[in-house]
Design a protein around this motif. Structure first.
Motif, short mmCIF file in Angstrom:
data_model
loop_
_atom_site.label_atom_id
_atom_site.label_comp_id
_atom_site.label_asym_id
_atom_site.label_seq_id
_atom_site.Cartn_x
_atom_site.Cartn_y
_atom_site.Cartn_z
N GLY A 248 0.87 -0.91 -0.07
CA GLY A 248 -0.19 0.23 -0.17
C GLY A 248 1.42 1.47 -0.26
N LEU A 249 1.97 1.51 1.25
CA LEU A 249 2.74 2.47 0.80
C LEU A 249 3.09 2.20 -0.27
N ALA A 250 4.15 1.85 -1.01
CA ALA A 250 4.64 1.95 -2.26
C ALA A 250 3.59 2.13 -3.45
N LEU A 251 2.69 1.73 -3.14
CA LEU A 251 2.17 2.59 -4.14
C LEU A 251 1.76 4.04 -4.17
N VAL A 252 0.98 4.03 -3.16
CA VAL A 252 0.89 5.78 -2.51
C VAL A 252 2.00 6.74 -1.76
N ALA A 253 3.09 6.07 -2.12
CA ALA A 253 4.48 7.06 -1.51
C ALA A 253 4.64 8.44 -2.20
N TYR A 254 4.26 8.67 -3.55
CA TYR A 254 4.79 9.59 -4.04
C TYR A 254 3.66 10.46 -4.28
N PRO A 255 2.25 10.08 -4.52
CA PRO A 255 1.01 10.90 -3.72
C PRO A 255 0.92 11.51 -2.41
N LEU A 256 1.24 11.11 -1.76
CA LEU A 256 1.41 11.49 -0.68
C LEU A 256 2.64 12.39 -0.72
N SER A 257 3.78 12.15 -0.65
CA SER A 257 4.85 12.90 -0.63
C SER A 257 3.93 14.40 -1.37
N VAL A 258 3.33 14.40 -2.58
CA VAL A 258 3.13 15.52 -3.18
C VAL A 258 1.74 15.97 -1.74
N GLN A 259 1.33 15.56 -1.55
CA GLN A 259 0.42 15.76 -0.60
C GLN A 259 0.99 16.59 0.29
N PHE A 260 2.01 16.23 1.57
CA PHE A 260 2.40 16.83 2.85
C PHE A 260 3.53 17.97 2.05
N THR A 261 4.34 17.78 1.33
CA THR A 261 5.53 18.11 1.27
C THR A 261 5.60 18.67 -0.35
N GLY A 262 5.14 19.14 -1.18
CA GLY A 262 4.17 19.76 -2.66
C GLY A 262 4.16 20.80 -2.56
N PRO A 263 3.98 21.01 -4.21
CA PRO A 263 3.58 22.47 -3.98
C PRO A 263 1.92 22.92 -3.50
N GLN A 264 1.80 23.88 -2.93
CA GLN A 264 0.66 23.94 -2.94
C GLN A 264 -0.11 23.09 -1.55
N HIS A 265 1.07 22.23 -0.72
CA HIS A 265 0.18 21.89 0.14
C HIS A 265 -0.06 22.31 1.03
N LEU A 266 -0.97 21.78 2.23
CA LEU A 266 -1.36 22.15 3.31
C LEU A 266 -0.35 21.96 4.56
N ILE A 267 -0.63 23.15 5.63
CA ILE A 267 -0.08 22.55 6.89
C ILE A 267 -0.78 22.06 8.46
N ASN A 268 -2.09 22.64 7.77
CA ASN A 268 -3.40 22.43 8.80
C ASN A 268 -5.03 22.03 8.40
N ALA A 269 -5.64 21.68 9.39
CA ALA A 269 -7.19 20.48 8.69
C ALA A 269 -7.09 22.01 8.52
N PRO A 270 -8.03 21.94 7.58
CA PRO A 270 -8.88 23.27 7.07
C PRO A 270 -10.32 23.36 7.95
N PHE A 271 -10.67 22.95 8.34
CA PHE A 271 -11.99 23.63 9.13
C PHE A 271 -11.87 23.01 10.46
N SER A 272 -12.89 23.32 11.67
CA SER A 272 -12.63 24.04 12.40
C SER A 272 -12.76 22.74 13.30
N ALA A 273 -12.86 21.75 14.45
CA ALA A 273 -13.08 20.62 15.12
C ALA A 273 -14.36 20.68 15.88
N GLU A 274 -14.33 22.47 16.59
CA GLU A 274 -15.30 23.21 17.21
C GLU A 274 -16.55 23.21 16.57
N TYR A 275 -17.15 23.51 15.41
CA TYR A 275 -17.95 23.92 14.92
C TYR A 275 -18.41 22.48 14.01
N PHE A 276 -17.60 21.50 13.36
CA PHE A 276 -17.99 20.57 13.03
C PHE A 276 -18.02 19.39 14.09
N SER A 277 -18.67 19.60 14.93
CA SER A 277 -18.85 18.96 16.54
C SER A 277 -20.36 18.13 16.36
#
Length: 593
Positions: A248-277
């Protein structure tokens, strides 16, 4: 005359029963989405149309995988900076699978088809798992699958959260885990599990996270009550799970690297846990998307109409509790199932308990994991979705215990004065209570609204006269999270050209935190003000120079004003900004040198 072997009759009956279940689920899914299916190019979902426009863009651009013109970070939206598809719920698997539909009929049709098939396929997947691994009664399995696929939370998420309502791979994941537990060939089942997990990443990461969490909780609870059996299988299980993790990790290693370190990646959760409870009272309320709750006002107890994940009604909650108590000793599998439901219920309440819209100040169990990276990206209320198939399993077990197949025969014997089933009343009562719990939850059709038309300039392909393949077309006004309508233009062209700005998740907040969309350039703000107010500002040379800078920054090839929404005012201001344009069919265009 030769008789048909018993095994062949059983196989034929099983296949016909499975096909009947599949047809029933599909018919119900079509009923739910029929208003959108009837006219997908002129209608959209009334309560979450912005997300629908975004998903249609994802479906259109994702179809380009087959053309070799696809990147996980693409500049076809938010040109030229681009969008990180792995940091967005980009529906890559849906786009790839439905590419022929998109090419022939368009992304709106693909969206409507995905909405319907998600529900039907999810229900069918759970039915097949229940009927093969959990219960002997097909009616019981059908009941469990019906709830797992069409519970209020699933219908709610179908309002443009198709990555969440797509639960059709999850039963296969659990089936692989079951086979891994029993098989003497753990590497084979581990390999299949790894491939399916990788595929699920491109269907919906959040569902994969929930599936892994539920499996881990169930496995720990199951092992606790069957420690000897677990100890005897620990080597095979470890080998299978390691195989799954490696593949599983071999198949998704590159996509996950794009997600967490690639251009335009996000550094935090986009939505508030307090609001979506989840509000504590929402568990015993009925969703407005069900027969019993059509007139329900969700304002005090739900964040919006797309997160009605906990609206199960009081009868079903009582039935789940009674079923758990009744089957606790009779079916040991109920115990770990109950643990999963209880934990998901608790986590859905968020970091602070809310009752009737009032924050109590009492911390919820979610507070323990609220700051854990990655995990904090899952909204608390969506943990309740994990409980849905588990409750479906409990419903299947209680209906199976009632032995519905033999009830009519038993009733005839009883009415005829012959010895009958001494538990007849209890069995019928059980089925009646299940019906009382489920009938109020029967879903209504999803509400729709008319959508703005696509300019003939786009629909006829005339845009090619103004924009080269892969170029940038600037619609006036450019799309924003609040009004992404003009994102439908590149979606109609299957992502063949880019547009600036748009509706997506990006790193444009303060200090690079996650934002909805990006900041607007001055020219876009002028166009947007004119679009909204009709007031045409006085343009000076300084602003004209800034417009030239904005067009250069966007790498624009063509500016286009459609024939609706204050077109005359927009033509005046754009002429002041850029010089004379030219009419081209039903639009005005400005070619950018």
């Amino acid at each position: 005359m030769a008789t048909i072997p018993r095994w062949r009759r059983r196989l034929s009956h099983r296949i016909s029963t499975d096909l009947t279940a599949a047809a029933t689920y599909l018919a119900l899914a079509v009923y739910i989405g029929h208003q959108l299916l009837a006219a997908p190019n002129s209608r959209l979902l009334a309560r979450n149309w912005q997300d629908q426009v975004l998903i249609e863009w994802f479906l259109a651009y994702g179809s380009r995988v087959w053309l070799g013109d696809f990147d996980l970070v693409t500049d076809r939206l938010n040109s030229p900076d681009g969008v990180n598809l792995m940091s967005n719920a980009s529906h890559i698997a849906h786009a790839v699978l439905l590419a022929p539909v998109t090419w022939i009929w368009g992304a709106p049709v693909s969206f409507a088809v995905a909405l319907v098939l998600n529900l039907a396929a999810t229900a069918l997947g759970w039915y097949l798992l229940f009927s093969r691994e959990l219960v002997t009664s097909r009616i019981a399995a059908f009941t469990g699958g019906l709830f797992a696929g069409f519970a209020p939370g699933m219908i709610s998420q179908s309002q443009s959260h198709l990555h969440i309502s797509a639960g059709w791979l999850t039963p296969l994941l659990f089936w692989c885990v079951i086979k891994l537990w029993r098989s003497k060939r753990p590497v084979r089942w581990g390999a299949l599990l790894g491939v399916l997990a990788a595929a699920q990443l491109f269907v919906g990461e959040e569902v994969l996270f929930f599936a892994v969490a539920a499996t881990a909780i169930f496995a720990i609870a199951y092992a606790a009550q069957n420690f000897a059996a677990f100890k005897a299988r620990v080597i095979e299980l470890g080998l299978g799970l390691c195989t799954a993790a490696f593949i599983g990790l071999a198949l998704v290693a590159y996509p996950l690297s794009v997600q967490f370190t690639g251009p335009q990646h996000l550094i935090n959760a986009p939505f508030s846990a307090e609001y979506f409870s989840a509000d504590l009272l929402s568990w015993i309320a009925y969703s407005p998307l069900t027969w019993a709750g059509e007139a329900t006002d969700i304002t005090p107890i739900a964040p919006n109409h797309t997160e009605l994940n906990t609206f199960l009604g009081p009868v079903l909650i009582v039935l789940v509790v009674v079923t758990t108590v009744f089957l606790w000793r009779r079916r040991p599998v109920v115990r770990p199932l109950a643990v999963v439901v209880l934990l998901m219920f608790a986590l859905s309440l968020g970091p602070e308990i809310i009752i009737g819209g009032t924050r109590t100040g009492v911390p919820g169990p979610y507070a323990l994991i609220a700051d854990v990276p990655v995990i904090d990206a899952a909204l608390p209320t969506r943990y309740a979705l994990v409980a849905i198939p588990v409750i479906g399993a409990l419903l299947a077990l209680i209906v199976n215990a009632a032995k519905p197949r033999g009830l009519l025969t038993a009733l005839r014997l009883q009415l005829g004065g012959l010895p009958g089933d001494r538990h007849l009343v209890a069995r019928w009562t059980t089925l009646i209570v299940v019906a009382i719990a489920l009938v109020p939850l029967f879903p209504t059709t999803l509400p729709v609204a008319p959508r703005m038309p696509i300019p003939d300039f786009i629909a006829s392909g005339q845009w090619r006269d103004c924009v080269p393949p892969g170029g940038v077309l600037v619609p006036v006004p450019p799309p924003t999270p609040g009004n992404p309508n003009t994102m439908r233009w590149p979606a109609y062209a299957n992502g063949a050209f880019g547009v600036p700005e748009g509706f997506f998740l990006g790193p444009y907040g303060k200090d690079g935190v996650t934002s909805m969309g990006t900041w607007s350039r001055g020219t876009a703000r002028i166009w947007r003000d004119v679009w909204e107010t009709g007031a045409v500002p006085v343009i000076d040379d300084e602003q004209r120079a800034k417009t030239r800078e904005d067009l250069a920054a966007w790498k624009a090839d063509c500016v286009v004003i459609p024939d609706y929404g204050r077109q005359s005012e927009l033509i005046r201001v754009t002429t002041d900004l850029m010089g004379p344009g030219e009419p081209f069919g039903d639009v005005w265009i400005w070619r950018v040198p």
